[in-house]
Design a protein around this motif. Structure first.
Motif, mmCIF file in Angstrom:
data_model
loop_
_atom_site.group_PDB
_atom_site.id
_atom_site.type_symbol
_atom_site.label_atom_id
_atom_site.label_comp_id
_atom_site.label_asym_id
_atom_site.label_seq_id
_atom_site.Cartn_x
_atom_site.Cartn_y
_atom_site.Cartn_z
ATOM 1 N N SER A 27 34.358 48.986 40.566
ATOM 2 C CA SER A 27 33.673 49.063 39.177
ATOM 3 C C SER A 27 32.513 50.483 39.125
ATOM 4 N N GLN A 66 36.485 50.976 29.425
ATOM 5 C CA GLN A 66 36.314 50.080 30.718
ATOM 6 C C GLN A 66 37.763 50.071 31.116
ATOM 7 N N ASP A 68 40.379 48.904 34.718
ATOM 8 C CA ASP A 68 40.338 47.681 35.382
ATOM 9 C C ASP A 68 40.547 48.446 36.808
ATOM 10 N N LYS A 71 44.223 47.841 38.245
ATOM 11 C CA LYS A 71 45.454 48.890 37.391
ATOM 12 C C LYS A 71 45.647 50.232 38.121
#
Length: 447
Positions: A27, A66, A68, A71
């Motif tokens: 992230s 945002q 993920d 993905k």
């Protein structure tokens, strides 16, 4: 066991990372890359390379969307790099095709990845510096307090001559102080933006690629390398080398402390934990052992990273992938060592009674060098050394203290004064105070 101790919930308290751990997550990497894409678009819009309204839309979306990480796994596996999937996902999330078409305009994946990495490394260095300052604060206090506390110096694991505990602490702290002094120059020379396009030629970055690169550097508060460094990994190596030397310096502290707490020596107390699962009398040197382990592991990773710096042509997938595998471990190793060493340095204390006993033990032969120089004032030094060696052999064989033999054979020498540890510490107390003064000045903002 987890694949990495730094990713383990079970071992999180043994290998502490503080806030640095947040920077080496999927992230955090995605967030940093989006920040770079947004800043790049804004810089390109200001120069008319892409439409200004599209630039603002991209920059705004880069702060808001945002994505993920899961993905991006499939496209990353297919492409060998995450940016194509990231760019596609970013365009999709913008829900504005007219603006989204200008995302990632003229750059290459490596520009985004390397620049985003520098943003995270900048934060990591700042956090590690905070912990390093805490370590130095504890060591400076110890060095000043115990500048005159005598103890046995050891070479090859054996008693050598007297020194002071403060000087030993200074020997741990001086390399750390040097590393702290290096940080401003390291940041200036190594925290660099990357903007050079597909093959390092900046061919699709507008009429003034150098100006655009300078704008991006200013926007991100990174340095402008004034060239492509796609295959020159020197900036990364400098940062990794600094982290490695930090873990090695802290590993030296850990090695000495572990040895000085061992049964039969016990000249240092640690404070804190270290219980055995079955032996209630023990306080294991857990943190010193951790520092040694981190130093060994980080040095090994650095050796691999040095080899990975050899890139083929204008981009080398294998070399680049190897860097991804090693660099986080090196930075996290430094972060963990600095985190752990702060409380250790604050809790360390000498057992002055044990230190004094070591100086008077072994029949006083720790003073043999001083005796040889005292005798050398009366005769040639080789002869003086031979006399002292003979006296040491007799002391061992007869178990008679060396001082008693000196009184018997050389009554003109004041054995009590000669065998005083305070007389033999030389520059050790001054070294301890010099380190403490230097550390205090730098920690207060001086030089």
């Amino acid at each position: 066991m987890a694949a990495s101790v730094f990713d383990s919930t079970l071992y999180a308290r043994l290998f502490p990372l503080g806030e640095v751990g947040r920077l080496f997550s999927d992230s955090a990497e995605i967030r940093a890359m989006l920040l770079v894409e947004g800043a790049l678009a804004r810089a390109q819009g200001a120069r008319g390379i892409i439409p200004a309204d599209s630039a603002e839309a991209i920059a705004r979306a880069a702060m808001e969307v945002q994505i993920d990480p899961a993905k991006l796994a499939a496209p990353t596996g297919e492409n060998g790099v995450c940016v194509p999937g990231l760019a596609a996902a970013f365009r999709h999330e913008m829900q504005a095709p007219d603006h989204a078409q200008y995302v990632h305009w003229g750059v290459t994946s490596q520009d985004i990845i390397d620049t985003a990495q520098m943003l995270r490394l900048r934060q990591a260095l700042a956090l590690i510096e905070t912990d390093l300052r805490a370590v130095l604060t504890g060591l400076a206090r110890l060095a000043r307090t115990h500048a005159e506390t005598p103890m046995a110096a050891r070479t090859y694991g054996q008693h050598a001559t007297p020194t002071s505990f403060g000087a030993v602490v200074a020997s741990w702290g001086d390399p750390l102080l040097d590393l702290l002094r290096e940080l401003p120059a390291l940041r200036e020379t190594s925290l660099l933006v990357s903007l050079a396009g597909a093959a390092g030629t900046a061919s699709e970055l507008g009429p003034d690629p150098a100006g655009l690169r300078a704008d991006l550097a200013a926007a991100l508060n990174l340095g402008d390398p004034r060239r492509s460094w796609h295959t020159d990994r020197t900036p990364v190596l400098r940062i990794a080398d600094w982290c490695t030397r930090l873990t090695l310096a802290l590993g030296k502290l850990g090695e000495d402390v572990a040895a000085l707490t061992q049964t039969g020596i016990s000249e240092i107390t640690l404070g804190g934990a270290g219980a055995s699962s079955t032996m209630p009398q023990k306080q294991n040197p857990v943190v010193p052992s951790l520092l040694v382990a981190l130093a060994r592991a980080t040095a090994g990773q650095m050796a691999v990273l040095n080899g990975a710096a050899l890139h083929r042509y204008q981009r080398d997938g294998a070399a680049w992938f190897t860097e991804w595998m090693c660099l986080p471990q090196i930075v996290l190793g430094a972060a963990s060592a600095a985190q752990a060493a702060g409380p250790l340095s604050a809790g360390l204390a000498p057992d002055t009674g044990r230190m004094a006993a070591a100086l008077t033990g072994e029949l006083g032969m720790i003073h043999a060098e001083a005796l040889s120089f005292a005798l050398a004032a009366q005769r040639p030094r080789p002869e003086a050394q031979a006399l002292v060696k003979a006296l040491c052999r007799e002391a061992r064989d007869s178990r008679m203290p060396l001082a008693d033999l000196v009184r018997r054979d050389h009554p003109d020498i004041d054995a009590a004064a000669l065998f005083s540890p305070a007389r033999q510490m030389g520059e050790a107390p001054a070294e301890a105070r010099r380190f403490a003064d230097s550390a205090t000045a730098i920690l207060a903002g001086g030089t």
